[in-house]
Scaffold this motif. Structure first.
Motif, PDB file in Angstrom:
ATOM      1  N   THR A   1       0.810  -1.217   0.000  1.00 18.34           N
ATOM      2  CA  THR A   1       0.000   0.000   0.000  1.00 18.34           C
ATOM      3  C   THR A   1       0.842   1.266   0.000  1.00 18.34           C
ATOM      4  O   THR A   1       0.302   2.353  -0.074  1.00 18.34           O
ATOM      5  CB  THR A   1      -0.968   0.023   1.200  1.00 18.34           C
TER       6      THR A   1
ATOM      7  N   GLY B   1      -9.350   1.587  -3.865  1.00 19.07           N
ATOM      8  CA  GLY B   1     -10.265   1.616  -2.732  1.00 19.07           C
ATOM      9  C   GLY B   1     -10.966   2.952  -2.651  1.00 19.07           C
ATOM     10  O   GLY B   1     -10.531   3.952  -3.252  1.00 19.07           O
ATOM     11  N   TYR B   2     -12.057   2.966  -1.899  1.00 16.72           N
ATOM     12  CA  TYR B   2     -12.883   4.164  -1.813  1.00 16.72           C
ATOM     13  C   TYR B   2     -13.718   4.097  -0.540  1.00 16.72           C
ATOM     14  O   TYR B   2     -14.087   3.010  -0.076  1.00 16.72           O
ATOM     15  CB  TYR B   2     -13.819   4.260  -3.030  1.00 16.72           C
TER      16      TYR B   2
ATOM     17  N   THR C   1     -12.843  -2.079  -1.350  1.00 12.93           N
ATOM     18  CA  THR C   1     -11.567  -2.323  -2.019  1.00 12.93           C
ATOM     19  C   THR C   1     -11.909  -3.040  -3.316  1.00 12.93           C
ATOM     20  O   THR C   1     -12.679  -4.002  -3.305  1.00 12.93           O
ATOM     21  CB  THR C   1     -10.643  -3.209  -1.158  1.00 12.93           C
ATOM     22  N   THR C   2     -11.369  -2.576  -4.422  1.00 14.01           N
ATOM     23  CA  THR C   2     -11.680  -3.211  -5.699  1.00 14.01           C
ATOM     24  C   THR C   2     -10.961  -4.563  -5.797  1.00 14.01           C
ATOM     25  O   THR C   2      -9.948  -4.802  -5.139  1.00 14.01           O
ATOM     26  CB  THR C   2     -11.305  -2.302  -6.886  1.00 14.01           C
TER      27      THR C   2
ATOM     28  N   ARG D   1      -7.391  -6.460  -3.441  1.00 18.12           N
ATOM     29  CA  ARG D   1      -7.731  -7.099  -2.172  1.00 18.12           C
ATOM     30  C   ARG D   1      -6.569  -7.942  -1.654  1.00 18.12           C
ATOM     31  O   ARG D   1      -5.740  -8.415  -2.410  1.00 18.12           O
ATOM     32  CB  ARG D   1      -8.985  -7.953  -2.335  1.00 18.12           C
TER      33      ARG D   1
ATOM     34  N   GLY E   1      -7.539  -2.084   3.158  1.00 18.12           N
ATOM     35  CA  GLY E   1      -8.634  -1.703   4.055  1.00 18.12           C
ATOM     36  C   GLY E   1      -8.115  -1.039   5.319  1.00 18.12           C
ATOM     37  O   GLY E   1      -8.615   0.003   5.740  1.00 18.12           O
TER      38      GLY E   1
ATOM     39  N   MET F   1      -6.741   2.401   4.463  1.00 19.83           N
ATOM     40  CA  MET F   1      -7.819   3.370   4.234  1.00 19.83           C
ATOM     41  C   MET F   1      -8.395   3.864   5.551  1.00 19.83           C
ATOM     42  O   MET F   1      -8.635   5.057   5.709  1.00 19.83           O
ATOM     43  CB  MET F   1      -8.928   2.766   3.372  1.00 19.83           C
TER      44      MET F   1
END
Length: 161
Positions: A6, A73-74, A94-95, A99, A104, A107
């Motif tokens: 990440t 991710g969003y 998470t798209t 993953r 996650g 974020m």
């Protein structure tokens, strides 16, 4: 703490009015892919709340041959209003391609930092899928409701002071 996977994420934290057309498209496409298609939930995603929300985007690193970065991710953050004194985190996703990389957690760390900096001492609530209760619990969220179904998926309300 961000993992190696990440560390190359590009974070974008914006109010709705500052979003580009591409970011709005990416947001709606990802929410449809994850919530409507993957989770088979037919619901009104475009609910009028995005306009007053803040949005956190996590974009993966640039792709080969100069194509634009993919949304990894969003999530969105709803601010307190006349009906609700809590900040609410929602639409967390998470798209598929990103993953299993710790996105996650990254974020949640990122958004909690933004929230605490911009709206200190404001309680934060989220409506979690019940199986994610331990995940959100690790960030200080505690259950404030019983488990209940929404769109055929068990959920629970959780809150952090």
């Amino acid at each position: 703490m961000q993992s190696k996977e990440t560390s190359s994420i590009e974070w974008r934290w914006k109010a709705f009015g500052d979003l580009t057309n591409v970011e709005v498209y990416d947001m709606l496409a990802a929410r449809a892919a994850v919530f409507v298609i993957e989770q088979n939930c037919l619901y009104g995603d475009v609910d009028g709340l995005d306009i007053g929300a803040w949005h956190l985007f996590a974009y993966g690193s640039q792709q080969p041959s100069g194509t634009r970065a993919k949304l990894a991710g969003y999530l969105r953050v709803l601010l307190p209003d006349n009906e609700d004194a809590d900040i609410r985190i929602g639409r967390v996703l998470t798209t598929a391609d990103f993953r299993g990389q710790g996105l996650g957690s990254a974020m949640l760390e990122t958004v909690l930092g933004h929230i605490r900096a911009q709206w200190p001492r404001t309680p934060i609530r989220l409506h979690a899928q019940a199986h994610l209760q331990p995940f959100y619990g690790a960030f200080g969220f505690e259950p404030i409701s019983d488990v209940h179904e929404e769109d055929g998926i068990p959920h629970i309300w959780m809150r952090s002071a």
